[in-house]
Design a protein around this motif. Structure first.
Motif, mmCIF file in Angstrom:
data_model
loop_
_atom_site.group_PDB
_atom_site.id
_atom_site.type_symbol
_atom_site.label_atom_id
_atom_site.label_comp_id
_atom_site.label_asym_id
_atom_site.label_seq_id
_atom_site.Cartn_x
_atom_site.Cartn_y
_atom_site.Cartn_z
ATOM 1 N N THR A 304 39.002 3.789 26.913
ATOM 2 C CA THR A 304 40.285 3.896 26.688
ATOM 3 C C THR A 304 41.175 5.167 27.218
ATOM 4 O O THR A 304 42.264 5.256 27.064
ATOM 5 C CB THR A 304 40.666 3.876 25.170
ATOM 6 O OG1 THR A 304 39.974 4.916 24.454
ATOM 7 C CG2 THR A 304 40.310 2.712 24.586
ATOM 8 N N ARG A 310 44.349 0.522 29.826
ATOM 9 C CA ARG A 310 44.976 -0.674 30.270
ATOM 10 C C ARG A 310 44.525 -1.039 31.734
ATOM 11 O O ARG A 310 43.781 -0.225 32.290
ATOM 12 C CB ARG A 310 46.531 -0.560 30.495
ATOM 13 C CG ARG A 310 47.305 -0.279 29.110
ATOM 14 C CD ARG A 310 48.767 -0.030 29.474
ATOM 15 N NE ARG A 310 48.991 0.827 30.392
ATOM 16 C CZ ARG A 310 48.932 2.329 30.086
ATOM 17 N NH1 ARG A 310 48.569 2.949 28.936
ATOM 18 N NH2 ARG A 310 49.185 2.902 31.163
ATOM 19 N N ASN A 342 37.745 -1.789 24.353
ATOM 20 C CA ASN A 342 38.965 -2.274 24.932
ATOM 21 C C ASN A 342 39.336 -3.535 24.051
ATOM 22 O O ASN A 342 38.521 -4.117 23.392
ATOM 23 C CB ASN A 342 38.837 -2.887 26.348
ATOM 24 C CG ASN A 342 38.683 -1.443 27.332
ATOM 25 O OD1 ASN A 342 37.647 -1.062 27.974
ATOM 26 N ND2 ASN A 342 39.891 -0.316 27.369
ATOM 27 N N GLN A 346 42.647 -6.862 27.192
ATOM 28 C CA GLN A 346 42.297 -5.902 28.222
ATOM 29 C C GLN A 346 41.024 -6.639 28.869
ATOM 30 O O GLN A 346 40.696 -6.514 30.092
ATOM 31 C CB GLN A 346 42.143 -4.672 27.930
ATOM 32 C CG GLN A 346 43.359 -3.919 27.522
ATOM 33 C CD GLN A 346 43.081 -2.546 26.813
ATOM 34 O OE1 GLN A 346 42.215 -2.331 26.194
ATOM 35 N NE2 GLN A 346 44.268 -1.953 26.430
#
Length: 594
Positions: A304, A310, A342, A346
């Protein structure tokens, strides 16, 4: 202002470009790496116009209805693994053709700010050798044995097992999952300890010195003999019959913090060309040895942090460079991340982007936290771009159930997963007070045979924390020799005696708690008895003679006769007799229709 500067830099770069036919190198044969190297704009890893983001090379290869759009990469002087040069005019693509005959290639080479992130083939401005085309003649492969170039690419086909494209052999795996920082190796350029823990290794890097003598004359090296110990270690793994290995492509700010593909940990849009060339040498040797690569893009400490978790600019560049560099290898699994944090959105975005880049459609899987199994996996059930589980299970006794659970759940969702067990929490191979192999009996029963008898596709062994040759300080794969031996015994039994790709778990056929059963009902039954005993098999619908033989999962060897050489089906409970010896130890009973 930045866009004006970039445009001017592009114009200057393109005005000095040289257009020429590519150099075609490698063995022009099916499943071999064929490399096209183009002369293009002169640039460098740290150039103002970023060669990794602001240029995009793709080459389309076609042959009698086959079409592969293969991403390429900046290759500096074309020999950076040897020279460590960071600049040059070479742009390169690796291709692994899947059929003999005449292949046509056409290059697309375009420029534009962050163009490499785009999947639109018409975005950007054509430059240099764009449109260059030609043909090449591809011959059949001359490889044999375990070399993947004899078997073909390992493909997801909608089944429980991956299959080799040439031989159609269903693949079951076994091998090491440690060290996860395999590539944190002293002999790779630009590799150093970035403060990743207190593992007792010199400079925080692996040297694999115990495997220097396993290197063989004629094996690859780089820069005058570097790499011998790692190549020797891979030789040892293959000699022990192992056919897979698990490792991180990046552990920035994670365990070890010594593996990344960039020029520096904080230069995440600039790739280290010479280091990646050297990784390629090791991965190519794995192909020749028949060792599949479970390549993890990230781990729990950094999944992350990268683009905030993302699918952003840096992650897209990372995925593209890894696919371009290593997607041609024949037995790649793209793993979204170790103990992944995630979100489902994602996961889906990552998978879709990787699949859009990867011309070969290698399987994409994920490695879960032990306490987030359902949260991670259930939302991905039925989603066709995603292909399976790189399972972590906390308790060995739960493995058999978990593998069955997600094989069945994925099938019920309409998209069968490949399920592997790649970590057993803190019960990993070697984590006991009495020595590195003292928990092997438990792991053989619960994990190895528990996975395979559920219909799982194999195991990778993580080494734990507290021993010399534990995970991050692992220097000698011989420290788990007993583990490799027991794994090879199981894999050999499956490959030599079972049509395992036609068999399914069916533990209820013996009415005995703890037995594992894999069956092609009415034809072949394999019954694993963790604690020995004299089983009785449900066979009421098949009034026919069946042969009964026994296999020793502790030592391997030939099939043996027990107290009953054959039985007649047609009854609900058909006694199969007693094992040849050691009735309280684990055994496998093989029952085949005569």
């Amino acid at each position: 202002m930045r866009s004006v500067v970039l445009v001017l830099a592009f114009l200057l770069a393109s005005s000095t470009a040289v257009v020429a036919s590519p150099e075609v190198t490698g063995t022009l044969a099916v499943w071999h790496r064929v490399t096209l190297t183009f002369d293009g704009p002169e640039t460098a890893e740290d150039a103002a116009v970023n060669p990794f983001s602001d240029y995009r090379l793709t080459v389309t290869f076609t042959n009698e209805g086959r079409r592969y759009v293969v991403p390429g990469f900046f290759a500096a002087d074309g020999d950076a693994g040897e020279t460590s040069v960071a600049s040059g005019t070479k742009w390169r693509v690796h291709f692994a053709p899947d059929a003999p005959g005449t292949w046509t290639y056409t290059a697309s080479f375009r420029q534009g700010p962050d163009l490499a992130l785009s999947l639109d083939p018409f975005e950007g401005t054509p430059t240099a050798f764009d449109g260059e085309t030609g043909t090449m003649e591809i011959m059949p492969s001359d490889k044999t044995g375990r070399d993947f170039r004899a078997k073909g690419r390992l493909m997801y086909t909608g089944e429980r097992y991956l299959r080799h494209a040439a031989t159609q052999e269903a693949f079951i795996k076994g091998g090491p999952g440690s060290p996860e920082d395999l590539l944190g190796y002293h002999d790779f350029d630009g590799t150093f300890d970035n403060g990743g823990g207190d593992q007792p290794l010199e400079d925080g890097l692996h040297r694999y010195a115990p495997h220097l003598d396993d290197w063989n004359e004629g094996d690859p090296t780089w820069q005058g003999g570097r790499g011998k110990a790692l190549i020797g270690g891979l030789n040892y793994i293959a000699e022990k019959g192992m056919n897979t290995i698990y490792f991180l492509l990046m552990n920035w700010k994670g365990d070890g913090d010594n593996v990344w593909p960039w020029t520096a940990p904080d230069e995440q849009d600039r790739f280290d060309v010479s280091k990646l060339d050297q990784w390629e040498i090791a991965f190519s040797h794995m192909d020749s040895l028949g060792i599949a690569t479970n390549m993890l893009f990230q781990e729990t400490e950094n999944d992350t942090l990268f683009d905030g978790g993302r699918l952003g600019r840096l992650r897209k560049l990372y995925f593209r460079e890894m696919v371009a560099r290593f997607g041609h290898h024949l037995a790649v699994t793209w793993n979204l991340g170790e103990e992944n944090n995630n979100t489902t959105a994602q996961h889906r975005a990552f998978t879709a982007y990787i699949k859009a880049l990867d011309p070969y459609q290698h399987p994409v899987v994920i490695h879960n936290h032990v306490h987030l199994i359902h949260e991670t996996l259930n939302p991905l059930l039925g989603w066709t771009p995603f292909n399976g589980v790189s399972f972590q299970v906390a308790n060995p006794a739960d493995v058999h159930f978990r593998v069955m659970q997600y094989l069945d759940a994925s099938r019920a969702a309409g998209h069968q997963w490949v399920v592997n067990v790649d970590e057993i929490g803190h019960y990993s191979l070697g984590l006991t007070p009495d020595g590195p192999d003292s928990n092997a009996d438990q792991l053989r029963r619960d994990v190895l045979w528990g996975t395979l008898m559920a219909g799982g596709a194999g195991v990778e062994w993580y080494f734990g924390y507290f021993y010399p040759n534990a995970d991050l300080n692992m220097e000698d794969w011989r420290s788990r020799d007993q583990g490799w031996t027991m794994t090879k015994v199981a894999l050999d039994f499956f490959r030599e005696h079972l049509p395992y790709d036609r068999m399914h778990h069916n533990d209820g056929l013996t009415f005995a708690a703890g037995d594992y059963i894999l069956a092609d009902i009415g034809n072949v039954y394999a019954i694993y008895l963790p604690n020995g005993g004299s089983p009785e098999l449900e066979m009421k619908d098949f009034k026919a003679p069946f042969r009964v033989r026994w296999f020793n999962p502790r030592t391997g060897g030939p099939l043996q006769d027990g107290s009953m050489a054959s039985v007649m089906g047609g009854s609900s409970l058909v006694p199969l007799g007693d094992p040849p010896s050691d009735p309280s130890e684990d055994w496998v009973v093989l029952v085949t229709r005569e």
